[in-house]
Design an enzyme around this catalytic site. Sequence first.
Site, mmCIF file in Angstrom:
data_model
loop_
_atom_site.group_PDB
_atom_site.id
_atom_site.type_symbol
_atom_site.label_atom_id
_atom_site.label_comp_id
_atom_site.label_asym_id
_atom_site.label_seq_id
_atom_site.Cartn_x
_atom_site.Cartn_y
_atom_site.Cartn_z
ATOM 1 N N SER A 66 -1.748 10.047 4.376
ATOM 2 C CA SER A 66 -2.798 10.571 3.795
ATOM 3 C C SER A 66 -2.664 12.158 3.634
ATOM 4 O O SER A 66 -3.725 12.439 2.862
ATOM 5 C CB SER A 66 -3.871 10.473 5.148
ATOM 6 O OG SER A 66 -3.456 10.920 6.175
ATOM 7 N N HIS A 74 -5.131 4.359 2.470
ATOM 8 C CA HIS A 74 -4.997 5.255 0.982
ATOM 9 C C HIS A 74 -4.288 4.310 0.110
ATOM 10 O O HIS A 74 -3.958 4.919 -1.075
ATOM 11 C CB HIS A 74 -4.329 6.604 1.138
ATOM 12 C CG HIS A 74 -5.425 7.425 1.882
ATOM 13 N ND1 HIS A 74 -6.412 8.149 1.503
ATOM 14 C CD2 HIS A 74 -5.251 7.915 3.463
ATOM 15 C CE1 HIS A 74 -6.834 8.599 2.587
ATOM 16 N NE2 HIS A 74 -6.229 8.721 3.596
ATOM 17 N N LYS A 119 -12.709 4.130 1.674
ATOM 18 C CA LYS A 119 -12.026 5.077 0.834
ATOM 19 C C LYS A 119 -12.131 4.377 -0.619
ATOM 20 O O LYS A 119 -13.130 4.602 -1.117
ATOM 21 C CB LYS A 119 -10.531 5.380 1.154
ATOM 22 C CG LYS A 119 -10.560 6.083 2.503
ATOM 23 C CD LYS A 119 -9.405 6.609 2.897
ATOM 24 C CE LYS A 119 -9.418 6.873 4.425
ATOM 25 N NZ LYS A 119 -10.447 7.868 4.843
HETATM 26 C C1 LIG Z 1 -4.329 6.877 6.869
HETATM 27 C C2 LIG Z 1 -5.593 6.688 7.538
HETATM 28 N N1 LIG Z 1 -5.822 5.618 8.409
HETATM 29 C C3 LIG Z 1 -6.959 5.490 8.871
HETATM 30 C C4 LIG Z 1 -8.150 6.244 8.748
HETATM 31 C C5 LIG Z 1 -9.437 6.080 9.230
HETATM 32 O O1 LIG Z 1 -10.411 5.124 8.502
HETATM 33 P P1 LIG Z 1 -11.968 5.138 8.999
HETATM 34 O O2 LIG Z 1 -12.436 6.468 8.016
HETATM 35 O O3 LIG Z 1 -12.336 3.964 8.189
HETATM 36 O O4 LIG Z 1 -12.049 5.451 10.012
HETATM 37 C C6 LIG Z 1 -8.173 7.290 7.706
HETATM 38 C C7 LIG Z 1 -9.244 7.951 7.269
HETATM 39 O O5 LIG Z 1 -9.272 9.312 7.505
HETATM 40 C C8 LIG Z 1 -6.800 7.415 7.302
HETATM 41 O O6 LIG Z 1 -6.603 8.620 6.316
#
Ligand SMILES: Cc1ncc(COP(=O)(O)O)c(C=O)c1O
Length: 393
Positions: free
Chosen positions: A182, A210, A240
């Site tokens: 991320s 992502h 996203k």
């Molecule tokens: C790699 C990753 N996993 C999980 C999440 C969490 O997802 P959510 O925003 O749906 O809680 C994010 C979001 O920030 C992320 O970047």
Amino acid sequence: MRSLDEFATAKLGELERNSLRRVLVDTTRVKGLWLLRNGRRLLSFSCNDYLNLTHHPAVTEAAVEALRIHGVGAGASRFVTGNHPLYAELEGRLARLKDTQAACVFGSGYLANLGIIPALVGPRDLILIDELAHACLWAGARLSRAEVIAYRHADVGHVEALLPKLRRRHERVLIATDGVFSMDGDIAPLHELAALAHQHDAWLMSDDAHGLGVVGGGRGSSFVRSTKADVPVQMGTLSKALGAYGGYVCGSAALVDLIRNRARTVIYSTGLPPAIVAAASAALAVIEREPRLAALPLAKAKAFARSAGLKEPASPIVPVLLGESEAALAASRMLEQHGFLVVAIRPPTVPPGTARLRLTFTAQHPDDEIERLARLVRERIIASAATTASRAR
Ligand SMILES: Cc1ncc(COP(=O)(O)O)c(C=O)c1O
């Protein structure tokens, strides 16, 4: 309570002194790409709305229709009365896109990781996790009470060295990694990790928050190479590229049924609002209908990186590493003066000494604005960081 307020004030002071205090800023998104912030109109390079689907007419209309039919909230957990029929459609679409037997939708990506990992491993088990994995993979790993060992970022050799030493001491082993990282935008070596997992009877899990919608023809990080990576637990988010909200896991029918039965964040949490589920489904339909859309964010990121003189990115996330938090904040402020919103990312989101600008590219970013931003980054940020570094030597 006085002691509580004193504690909070002291902690906040400490964060302030280290340039780590965070503040919420009112932000109004205008058609997705543009924002109103502090009275200014800015072009955002910080949203994860990679395909600009938050404002896509088919997506917003689906949400409005579901809202009219089903109301605002789900009213209860999915296992009580919250399992409106829109879930089945969404889970079917997710499984089809990911080429798995089944899918289960959660309240968010964060909740998905908190639910999935403790449903699969516990105190007698081992989790090998990439050191740069997202905070919620780490949170799920810790919550499981399994032994958690971090391996060096994307370092297959490190996993290969750890497994023979540790495998026999544990009943089950889970290898957990982001699919697309991320904060760095690189892609995990999923094929190599899958081969090691097979060899040592370990289970591979990817967090493709992502990846969905933007790499591998929109199908995510398992589909980036010519053959699909064998990842039995594929988790991700609907928040996203799909522009909606919620999380999911895709896998075999048995795995998904077990997770439905054991993941506490599905069982003990209210179902998602129907409008959000309908929006995510409509967004997936757009991706299915318009396969070329998924290629655009990465193409834009590559054009930016070429022009800014940065390494070619593997995903629409492009980091510009600046080191100290203050440098990242100053660079972000400078770009804001020129009409761009690029949020500074600081520890603990990234390791100490690696504060950065994190740019995300979307299908609709105008090419001339990308070029203008690249010039600023090249001339005003990278060049001055290089001068500061050479002065320090
Ligand atoms: C790699 C990753 N996993 C999980 C999440 C969490 O997802 P959510 O925003 O749906 O809680 C994010 C979001 O920030 C992320 O970047």
